[in-house]
Scaffold this motif. Structure first.
Motif, short mmCIF file in Angstrom:
data_model
loop_
_atom_site.label_atom_id
_atom_site.label_comp_id
_atom_site.label_asym_id
_atom_site.label_seq_id
_atom_site.Cartn_x
_atom_site.Cartn_y
_atom_site.Cartn_z
N GLY A 184 1.36 -1.26 -0.03
CA GLY A 184 0.29 -0.02 -0.13
C GLY A 184 1.33 1.18 0.01
N THR A 185 2.09 1.25 0.33
CA THR A 185 2.58 2.52 0.35
C THR A 185 3.74 2.25 -0.84
OG1 THR A 185 3.74 1.99 3.48
CG2 THR A 185 5.00 3.01 1.85
N ALA A 186 3.81 1.51 -1.17
CA ALA A 186 4.63 1.95 -2.60
C ALA A 186 3.40 2.58 -3.61
CB ALA A 186 5.03 0.24 -3.28
N ALA A 187 2.25 1.79 -3.43
CA ALA A 187 1.01 1.97 -4.95
C ALA A 187 0.49 3.94 -3.75
CB ALA A 187 -0.18 1.49 -4.47
N SER A 188 1.03 4.27 -2.96
CA SER A 188 0.69 5.33 -2.10
C SER A 188 1.44 6.62 -3.42
CB SER A 188 0.68 5.56 -1.08
OG SER A 188 -0.54 4.81 -0.80
N ASN A 189 2.42 5.77 -2.35
CA ASN A 189 3.88 5.95 -3.39
C ASN A 189 3.47 7.03 -4.94
OD1 ASN A 189 5.09 7.58 -0.86
ND2 ASN A 189 6.50 5.71 -0.53
N GLY A 190 3.28 6.17 -5.40
CA GLY A 190 3.23 5.76 -7.11
C GLY A 190 1.94 7.39 -7.18
N VAL A 191 1.58 6.69 -6.90
CA VAL A 191 0.31 7.90 -6.80
C VAL A 191 0.70 9.85 -6.39
CG1 VAL A 191 -2.06 9.01 -6.05
CG2 VAL A 191 -1.58 6.64 -6.43
N ARG A 192 1.69 9.58 -5.51
CA ARG A 192 2.38 10.56 -5.39
C ARG A 192 2.53 11.72 -5.70
NH1 ARG A 192 1.12 11.79 0.89
NH2 ARG A 192 2.80 12.75 0.86
N ILE A 193 3.93 10.54 -6.33
CA ILE A 193 4.47 11.01 -6.94
C ILE A 193 4.60 12.25 -8.58
CG2 ILE A 193 6.65 10.37 -8.49
CD1 ILE A 193 6.83 8.19 -6.16
N ALA A 194 3.83 10.87 -9.31
CA ALA A 194 2.42 11.16 -10.18
C ALA A 194 2.20 12.85 -9.94
CB ALA A 194 1.50 10.54 -10.77
N LEU A 195 1.59 12.77 -8.66
CA LEU A 195 0.42 14.25 -8.67
C LEU A 195 1.53 14.85 -7.77
CD1 LEU A 195 -2.85 12.31 -6.24
CD2 LEU A 195 -2.44 13.98 -9.08
N GLY A 196 3.24 15.24 -8.16
CA GLY A 196 4.06 16.06 -7.40
C GLY A 196 3.72 15.53 -6.07
N LEU A 197 3.78 15.66 -5.38
CA LEU A 197 3.44 15.70 -4.12
C LEU A 197 5.22 14.49 -3.53
CD1 LEU A 197 -0.16 14.45 -2.93
CD2 LEU A 197 1.08 16.14 -2.80
#
Length: 128
Positions: free
Chosen positions: A107-120
């Protein structure tokens, strides 16, 4: 993207706060099976609130596929916590909570994928 990032960050912040509150309650409890099941219930409620918040974000493009990945993992973690909440013994509880913990890293890995794609900025292992 900034609006999607802000919406995702809002959902993640609420989720993290709920998890910290649940764990804080657990830390001050007697740590009986009943207390453990309350912890699982609180974690499941936080998961469900996060899932609903992420589903409400108007995703588009690549972000939509990334959000689906996050939601899949969070759904599995939610199911594991709900199973732990209904456990009739410590063994059942530990099996279910171990399954939920196994989804934490993914879940952390998936969330980080989203966060990076969103510029977070990415985050580390979830606090529990």
């Amino acid at each position: 993207m900034p609006q999607l990032g802000a919406a995702y960050l809002g959902a993640a912040t609420i989720f993290n706060k709920a998890n910290r509150t649940a764990f804080s309650t657990w830390e001050s409890a007697a740590r009986t099976l009943t207390d453990a099941k309350r912890l699982a219930r609180a974690y499941a409620q936080a998961e469900l609130a996060f899932i609903r918040a992420v589903q409400a974000i108007p995703w588009y493009g690549d972000g939509k596929a990334l959000a689906r990945r996050v939601l899949t993992i969070d759904n599995l973690r939610y199911v594991a916590y709900r199973s732990a909440e209904g456990a009739g013994s410590w063994i059942e509880y530990r099996v279910s909570s171990s399954q939920a913990a196994g989804w934490d890293l993914k879940g952390t890995a998936a969330s980080n994928g989203v966060r990076i794609a969103l510029g977070l900025p990415p985050v580390g292992q979830p606090e529990r």
